[in-house]
Design an enzyme around this catalytic site. Structure first.
Site, PDB file in Angstrom:
ATOM      1  N   GLU A  64       0.823  -1.216   0.000  1.00 29.30           N
ATOM      2  CA  GLU A  64       0.000   0.000   0.000  1.00 29.30           C
ATOM      3  C   GLU A  64       0.859   1.268   0.000  1.00 29.30           C
ATOM      4  O   GLU A  64       0.449   2.302  -0.510  1.00 29.30           O
ATOM      5  CB  GLU A  64      -1.001   0.008   1.172  1.00 29.30           C
ATOM      6  CG  GLU A  64      -0.409  -0.235   2.554  1.00 29.30           C
ATOM      7  CD  GLU A  64      -0.400  -1.720   2.950  1.00 29.30           C
ATOM      8  OE1 GLU A  64      -0.295  -2.573   2.053  1.00 29.30           O
ATOM      9  OE2 GLU A  64      -0.472  -2.013   4.159  1.00 29.30           O
TER      10      GLU A  64
ATOM     11  N   LYS B 284      23.871   0.887  -4.205  1.00 27.84           N
ATOM     12  CA  LYS B 284      23.493  -0.209  -3.318  1.00 27.84           C
ATOM     13  C   LYS B 284      23.854   0.074  -1.863  1.00 27.84           C
ATOM     14  O   LYS B 284      24.941   0.550  -1.566  1.00 27.84           O
ATOM     15  CB  LYS B 284      24.197  -1.496  -3.755  1.00 27.84           C
ATOM     16  CG  LYS B 284      23.489  -2.202  -4.889  1.00 27.84           C
ATOM     17  CD  LYS B 284      24.348  -3.289  -5.451  1.00 27.84           C
ATOM     18  CE  LYS B 284      24.442  -4.455  -4.512  1.00 27.84           C
ATOM     19  NZ  LYS B 284      23.202  -5.227  -4.427  1.00 27.84           N
TER      20      LYS B 284
ATOM     21  N   ILE C 192      23.053  -7.820 -26.648  1.00 31.67           N
ATOM     22  CA  ILE C 192      23.230  -8.483 -25.356  1.00 31.67           C
ATOM     23  C   ILE C 192      22.197  -9.577 -25.104  1.00 31.67           C
ATOM     24  O   ILE C 192      22.365 -10.419 -24.227  1.00 31.67           O
ATOM     25  CB  ILE C 192      23.228  -7.443 -24.211  1.00 31.67           C
ATOM     26  CG1 ILE C 192      24.251  -6.350 -24.498  1.00 31.67           C
ATOM     27  CG2 ILE C 192      23.512  -8.066 -22.859  1.00 31.67           C
ATOM     28  CD1 ILE C 192      25.673  -6.841 -24.724  1.00 31.67           C
TER      29      ILE C 192
ATOM     30  N   CYS D 226       9.696  -2.405  -6.056  1.00 34.16           N
ATOM     31  CA  CYS D 226       9.842  -3.594  -5.222  1.00 34.16           C
ATOM     32  C   CYS D 226      10.197  -4.790  -6.097  1.00 34.16           C
ATOM     33  O   CYS D 226       9.859  -4.819  -7.271  1.00 34.16           O
ATOM     34  CB  CYS D 226       8.534  -3.899  -4.499  1.00 34.16           C
ATOM     35  SG  CYS D 226       8.004  -2.560  -3.417  1.00 34.16           S
TER      36      CYS D 226
ATOM     37  N   ASP E 133      25.125 -14.930 -18.848  1.00 32.23           N
ATOM     38  CA  ASP E 133      25.153 -13.581 -18.269  1.00 32.23           C
ATOM     39  C   ASP E 133      25.492 -13.625 -16.788  1.00 32.23           C
ATOM     40  O   ASP E 133      24.906 -14.390 -16.037  1.00 32.23           O
ATOM     41  CB  ASP E 133      23.773 -12.920 -18.409  1.00 32.23           C
ATOM     42  CG  ASP E 133      23.425 -12.581 -19.843  1.00 32.23           C
ATOM     43  OD1 ASP E 133      24.356 -12.309 -20.621  1.00 32.23           O
ATOM     44  OD2 ASP E 133      22.227 -12.598 -20.187  1.00 32.23           O
TER      45      ASP E 133
ATOM     46  N   CYS F 276      27.288  -5.790 -16.295  1.00 35.99           N
ATOM     47  CA  CYS F 276      26.915  -4.388 -16.468  1.00 35.99           C
ATOM     48  C   CYS F 276      26.736  -3.625 -15.171  1.00 35.99           C
ATOM     49  O   CYS F 276      26.540  -4.207 -14.119  1.00 35.99           O
ATOM     50  CB  CYS F 276      25.635  -4.285 -17.285  1.00 35.99           C
ATOM     51  SG  CYS F 276      24.291  -5.298 -16.681  1.00 35.99           S
TER      52      CYS F 276
ATOM     53  N   HIS G 266      19.826   2.898 -21.590  1.00 37.25           N
ATOM     54  CA  HIS G 266      18.820   3.388 -20.642  1.00 37.25           C
ATOM     55  C   HIS G 266      18.062   4.611 -21.118  1.00 37.25           C
ATOM     56  O   HIS G 266      17.209   5.122 -20.401  1.00 37.25           O
ATOM     57  CB  HIS G 266      19.458   3.667 -19.285  1.00 37.25           C
ATOM     58  CG  HIS G 266      19.659   2.405 -18.522  1.00 37.25           C
ATOM     59  ND1 HIS G 266      20.750   1.594 -18.725  1.00 37.25           N
ATOM     60  CD2 HIS G 266      18.881   1.782 -17.616  1.00 37.25           C
ATOM     61  CE1 HIS G 266      20.633   0.537 -17.950  1.00 37.25           C
ATOM     62  NE2 HIS G 266      19.519   0.619 -17.271  1.00 37.25           N
TER      63      HIS G 266
HETATM   64  N1  GLN Z   1      20.684 -11.154 -21.668  1.00 36.39           N
HETATM   65  C1  GLN Z   1      20.051 -10.218 -20.789  1.00 36.39           C
HETATM   66  C2  GLN Z   1      19.265  -9.205 -21.612  1.00 36.39           C
HETATM   67  O1  GLN Z   1      19.688  -8.858 -22.642  1.00 36.39           O
HETATM   68  C3  GLN Z   1      21.040  -9.500 -19.902  1.00 36.39           C
HETATM   69  C4  GLN Z   1      20.371  -8.569 -18.941  1.00 36.39           C
HETATM   70  C5  GLN Z   1      21.277  -7.932 -17.902  1.00 36.39           C
HETATM   71  O2  GLN Z   1      22.452  -7.792 -18.082  1.00 36.39           O
HETATM   72  N2  GLN Z   1      20.749  -7.547 -16.795  1.00 36.39           N
HETATM   73  O3  GLN Z   1      18.217  -8.740 -21.203  1.00 36.39           O
HETATM   74 ZN    ZN Z   2      23.351  -5.945 -18.713  1.00 34.39          ZN
END
Ligand code: GLN
Ligand code: ZN
Length: 760
Positions: A17, A112, A433, A518, A601, A645, A696
């Site tokens: 909530e 973090k 990726i 969350c 990954d 990353c 991003h």
């Molecule tokens: N293979 C994942 C993607 O491309 C890697 C994501 C990540 O690094 N968090 O979404």
């Molecule tokens: Zn990544």
């Protein structure tokens, strides 16, 4: 009689909530007055719960409108200049501006909180003049007293921790900043003392990381100032997440209580306590109930621990506590109706931990104690003895794997030659990726399928359609190594967890990650086991549609572990190896299905680093080993990729190299090429792709931007080993911008290739 306490309680609420109220307010759907009222209800409800459960010392002021470090900065008026803050109580619009950004000003960075998955807003001190804008702990204390009759324990972030987590000053200015802040702290504490507050919890978690002589001196200055200013106020100097670094110095500080973590810092703290004793004038905050894990405690074991502590500190000077704030665990197991009873019985979220603390303190020394604690502990037996936790097949297989060094059969140079001969890739190969945009339509399709409105074959056909579209697009764009796009996955950990044995998923096990965001981590409760192919279908399908190589796409063992709640009856290392063994079987299945490039990954390797300097190398060693177990059994010509990353890599390049992946793709654009800089010092001798654009942002990066990134990288890295790729997966991006950005990336590559051949 011992007293009980907790160090903080989750903000999000049993039904999230709190999150919903924040988001409604941001969206303009909740007026400020109503919002404040709503948050007050939530806050009081949480206090009432702790009172009902029988907690003696209830924390107040740990509640937040976003993040407790941001609260502290706002309390001291430390708002970055770009927000045009003019002093006084920080308005909500400014507060949320700092957290989330505004049209005019970028948000502050978040990072973090120690080794948890909670992220705090990093205070920016540059150019700011601190002042006490409001005494937040006092307001929280008064509210709890007036509304519920609770004489709470105000929680305050200590000055050493606050400054160490802040940025925007030079280390030579540290003491000047301390001098500016101390009078403000003093005022807070004086007012609390006048109000009749008994205990204050002063959080100094920084003391479990590196603490040097200078810091010890500062601590002496800080805490003697506080004690002089408010002599009747009891300060509990609270640490958590590990054992304190300088126990001998810290227990000598002029405070009334020292709070130590006897779960995550169990060994170090207990040893120090036993070796050096505990001052007769102090109270020990004994953090015995795990504030971060989700499992019930064996209260009989905890009782034994408390008895051990009692040999050094008399019972009336021990407060039985959670090891840290309960912020890091979900609210209540009550909501979990779908878990197996054996698993459910063994879980303790925040509310159940309150029960444990109350029970433990209530029964201590009493005659009924043994029976009551034993009854509580019965709940743990079912899971402990379950088949899922005792898979001899897995234990034996993992023991076997551990006894051999996981190693590719040939060194990189030989593999490189075999792979080049097989793939004939151009200089500076291009790839992505893994994920492509997960449009609303893709998510909708998955929902329909999950609800049973779509049949399996309908859903599979839809996923194949998406793969078709994106294989074509990738060929058209001119990428060299393709991916299937990960359309079938919501989340890179959940997807594998759902297919492996040993995992469970809660309905409501949410924890705050940052702000209103969350996460609901999977629960690794049993031995992890491979139960059948997980990714072979989609990957083989994608490969059947193109002559170019398609990379298989897996999440690595360490990332799966670090983003899950894990069992605490076996070492994390063992869990990592179980995951590695399961994933190795998937790697082998992919290879057998004709997939010649496999990416594993590991974005979360760095997050798992222990707080203690002395333990870092050990962790990295087994993390690397787990990766190698996963990837080392393939043929020379099979190319293993990995991806990492959004964290600092420069101090772990050796470990990254040790992973022995044929190719790594790694983020660089956000850290503005800092990583490139570290390759000037460190040789890296395997295939490497440094992200050439930040995924991003919806902005399409220009060819020239990527060209300059590539040029910079090629000044320090071998062009024969260099790959070109974006920073991370593209799942949060839109389709048009993704296609355009990749076209520009391919064009930048063409230019770079031309430059290379001109050099010859
Ligand atoms: N293979 C994942 C993607 O491309 C890697 C994501 C990540 O690094 N968090 O979404
Ligand atoms: Zn990544």
């Amino acid at each position: 009689m011992m007293k009980s306490s907790v160090l903080g309680y989750p903000r999000i609420g049993a039904d999230r909530e709190w999150k919903k109220a924040l988001e409604a307010f941001w969206a303009g759907k909740l007026a400020e007055g109503d919002f404040l009222q709503r948050l007050k209800e939530i806050r009081l409800n949480h206090l009432q719960k702790q009172l009902n459960k029988g907690i003696d010392l209830i924390p107040v002021g740990d509640f937040s409108f976003y993040d407790h470090i941001l609260d502290t900065a706002a309390m001291f008026g430390l708002i970055p200049q770009r927000f045009n803050y003019k002093g006084g109580v920080v308005p909500l619009s400014v507060y949320y501006g700092v957290a989330r950004g505004t049209a005019e000003a970028a948000a502050s960075e978040m990072t973090k909180w120690f080794n948890t998955n909670y992220h705090y807003i990093v205070p920016e001190l540059q150019g700011a003049t601190p002042s006490l804008t409001e005494n937040k702990p006092l307001a929280a204390y008064r509210e709890a007293k007036a509304e519920l009759g609770i004489a709470g324990k105000p929680v305050i972030v200590g000055p050493l921790t606050f400054l160490k987590l802040s940025k925007g000053y030079d280390s030579s200015e540290f003491d000047a900043w301390l001098d500016r802040l101390l009078p403000l702290y003093v005022q807070i504490l004086r007012e609390l003392e006048q109000e009749g507050v008994e205990w204050v919890q002063m959080d100094e978690p920084i003391l479990v990381t590196h603490t040097d002589d200078e810091d010890v001196k500062r601590l002496g200055q800080i805490y003697s100032t506080f004690t002089k200013a408010a002599p009747k106020l009891n300060i509990m100097l609270q640490t958590y997440f590990e054992s304190v670094e300088r126990y001998g110095d810290i227990v000598k500080l002029p405070v009334k209580g020292i709070g130590l973590d006897f779960v995550h810092g169990y060994k170090g703290n207990l040893q120090a306590l036993q070796a050096l004793g505990f001052p007769a004038d102090k109270v020990l905050g004994a953090g015995v109930i795990d504030g971060r894990g989700i499992w019930k405690a064996s209260l009989q074991e905890k009782q034994t621990l408390l008895q051990t502590l009692e040999k050094i500190v008399p019972a009336d000077r021990i407060i039985v506590q959670s090891s840290c704030s309960l912020l890091h665990v979900p609210v209540s197991v009550d909501r979990e109706t779908k878990l197996s009873p054996v698993l459910r019985d063994a879980l303790a979220f925040a509310d159940e931990k309150l029960d444990e603390l109350a029970l433990l303190t209530r029964t201590l020394g009493g005659t009924s104690a043994a029976a009551e604690l034993k009854k509580h502990d019965q709940d743990l037996i079912g899971l402990r003895d379950s088949e899922e936790r005792n898979r001899q097949d897995i234990r034996q297989a993992v023991a076997g794997i551990r006894s051999v060094e996981p190693k590719r059969s040939e060194p990189f140079a030989k593999r490189y030659a075999a792979q080049q001969a097989k793939w004939q890739l151009p200089l500076l190969p291009t790839t992505t990726i893994g994920s492509f945009p997960q449009s609303a339509e893709v998510r909708k399709a998955r929902q329909l399928w999950r609800k049973g409105e779509w049949s399996q074959s309908q859903y599979d056909a839809y996923i194949q359609e998406q793969i078709d579209i994106w294989i074509k697009l990738q060929e058209e764009i001119g990428l060299d190594v393709l991916v299937h796009g990960e359309f079938e996955r919501t989340d890179m950990v959940e997807f594998f967890g759902e297919k492996l044995a040993g995992f469970a998923f809660t309905q409501n096990g949410w924890v705050q990650s940052y702000g209103s965001r969350c996460v609901k981590p999977p629960v690794i409760y049993g031995d992890v086991a491979f139960t059948g192919d997980m990714t072979v279908e989609e990957t083989r399908y994608a490969q059947s549609k193109t002559n170019r190589p398609v990379k298989g796409m897996l999440t690595g063992p360490i990332t799966i572990m670090n983003w899950s709640f894990v069992r605490d009856d076996i070492p994390r290392e063992e869990i990592a190896y179980q995951l590695a063994y399961a994933l190795r079987q998937e790697v082998e299945a992919l290879e057998k299905a004709g997939i010649g490039m496999i990416q594993v990954d590991e974005p979360a390797v760095r997050e798992g680093l222990p707080l203690k300097e002395t333990e870092k190398a050990g962790y990295l060693e087994w993390a690397v080993r787990a990766f190698r177990i996963t990837t080392s059994t393939v043929q020379d010509s099979t190319q293993i990729h990995t991806h990492m990353c959004y964290c600092e890599f420069h101090d772990m390049i050796d470990s990254i190299q040790d992973m022995d992946a044929d190719v790594i793709s790694i983020e660089t654009s956000r850290s503005h090429g800092e990583l490139i800089h570290s390759f000037e010092q460190n040789q890296y001798g395997l295939g490497i792709g440094l992200g050439v654009y930040d995924i991003h942002s919806p902005r399409v990066p220009a060819v020239e931007e990527m060209t300059s990134m590539i040029d910079r990288a090629l000044r320090v890295l071998d062009p024969q080993l260099f790959w070109i790729n974006p920073d991370c997966g593209l799942k949060t991006r839109g389709r048009e911008e993704t296609v355009q950005a990749l076209r520009n990336m391919v064009e930048a590559t063409r230019i770079a290739r031309d430059k290379q051949s001109a050099l010859k």
